[in-house]
Design an enzyme around this catalytic site. Structure first.
Site, PDB file in Angstrom:
ATOM      1  CG  ASP A  16      -1.812   1.148   1.363  1.00  0.00           C
ATOM      2  OD1 ASP A  16      -1.621   2.157   0.658  1.00  0.00           O
ATOM      3  OD2 ASP A  16      -2.754   1.055   2.177  1.00  0.00           O
ATOM      4  CB  ILE A  17       1.502   3.914  -2.493  1.00  0.00           C
ATOM      5  CG1 ILE A  17       2.608   4.961  -2.703  1.00  0.00           C
ATOM      6  CG2 ILE A  17       0.149   4.581  -2.622  1.00  0.00           C
ATOM      7  CD1 ILE A  17       3.218   4.947  -4.030  1.00  0.00           C
ATOM      8  CB  VAL A  39      -3.244   5.909  -5.832  1.00  0.00           C
ATOM      9  CG1 VAL A  39      -2.109   6.638  -5.142  1.00  0.00           C
ATOM     10  CG2 VAL A  39      -2.807   4.511  -6.227  1.00  0.00           C
ATOM     11  CG  ASP A  40      -6.377  11.686  -5.777  1.00  0.00           C
ATOM     12  OD1 ASP A  40      -5.464  12.393  -6.211  1.00  0.00           O
ATOM     13  OD2 ASP A  40      -7.347  12.125  -5.139  1.00  0.00           O
ATOM     14  CB  THR A 126      -2.170   0.434 -14.025  1.00  0.00           C
ATOM     15  OG1 THR A 126      -1.985   0.607 -12.611  1.00  0.00           O
ATOM     16  CG2 THR A 126      -0.868   0.639 -14.751  1.00  0.00           C
ATOM     17  CE1 TYR A 129      -7.973   9.287 -14.987  1.00  0.00           C
ATOM     18  CE2 TYR A 129      -5.710   9.977 -15.324  1.00  0.00           C
ATOM     19  CZ  TYR A 129      -7.010  10.271 -14.951  1.00  0.00           C
ATOM     20  OH  TYR A 129      -7.330  11.555 -14.546  1.00  0.00           O
TER      21      TYR A 129
END
Ligand code: ADP
Length: 181
Positions: A16-17, A39-40, A126, A129
């Site tokens: 998880d970033i 992610v955002d 990915t 988008y």
């Protein structure tokens, strides 16, 4: 999986970033910097409202595709968030490869400008988008390697690409193996 390019290190990991403890975390933003899912959404939730306050105040016009802007990282375990805008996949003949590589390169330039030693990327473009994972892996890793080759001097940079699931990790690992062969 890790690969050394001169002084610089490229690492692939699954995870998880938002949990990365690095100097800069890259966000997969949209060109309005308006917030979104994926992610955002995860970065803004964990980072807190200061990220959106800063992007609204400093970048009211948003950010063009293929570019990135930096803000402070709020409550994340990082100093900076680089909000990168990758391309929407439209079939691959509308400049998407160049735009995707440019988004990675701009973040690496921001990392340099901000004195970062470590930066974590998600697999830009990915998710929502729609960029095919195999092609995205090729363009991402090509752009990172090229940046390393173009800037062999210190300070050393540690780039970690954080893949959310095993399929994404496998796609990036396959491409990295061919780059090293
Ligand atoms: P984009 O709009 O650029 O496609 P997304 O956020 O929809 O961006 O997805 C980009 C990639 O990030 C996808 O492969 C998705 O599975 C992955 N992803 C989603 N959440 C996380 C997370 N918390 N950490 C790392 N990767 C994530």
């Amino acid at each position: 999986m890790k690969a050394q390019f001169g002084l610089h290190l490229l690492e692939l990991t699954q995870g998880d970033i938002t949990l990365q403890e690095v100097d800069a975390i890259v966000n997969a933003a949209n060109s309005a910097l308006a917030g979104g899912g994926g992610v955002d959404g995860a970065i803004h939730r964990r980072g807190g409202p200061s990220l959106m306050e800063e992007t609204r105040r400093r970048f009211p016009m948003g950010c063009p595709t293929g570019d990135a802007v930096a803000t402070a990282a709020g409550k994340l375990a990082a100093k900076w968030v680089f909000h990168a805008v990758g391309p929407v996949w439209l079939g691959g003949h509308r400049g998407e490869p160049d735009q995707l590589q440019s988004a990675y390169r701009r973040c690496l330039e921001l990392a340099r400008q901000h004195g970062c030693h470590s930066v974590s990327f998600p697999a830009l473009s990915t998710g929502a988008y729609g960029y095919p994972m195999d092609l995205a892996a090729e363009h991402a890793l090509h752009a990172i390697r090229q940046f390393f080759l173009d800037s062999p001097e210190a300070p050393a940079l540690h780039v970690r690409v954080v893949l959310f699931d095993a399929g994404a990790y496998a796609a990036f690992a396959r491409v990295l193996e061919t780059l090293l062969a």
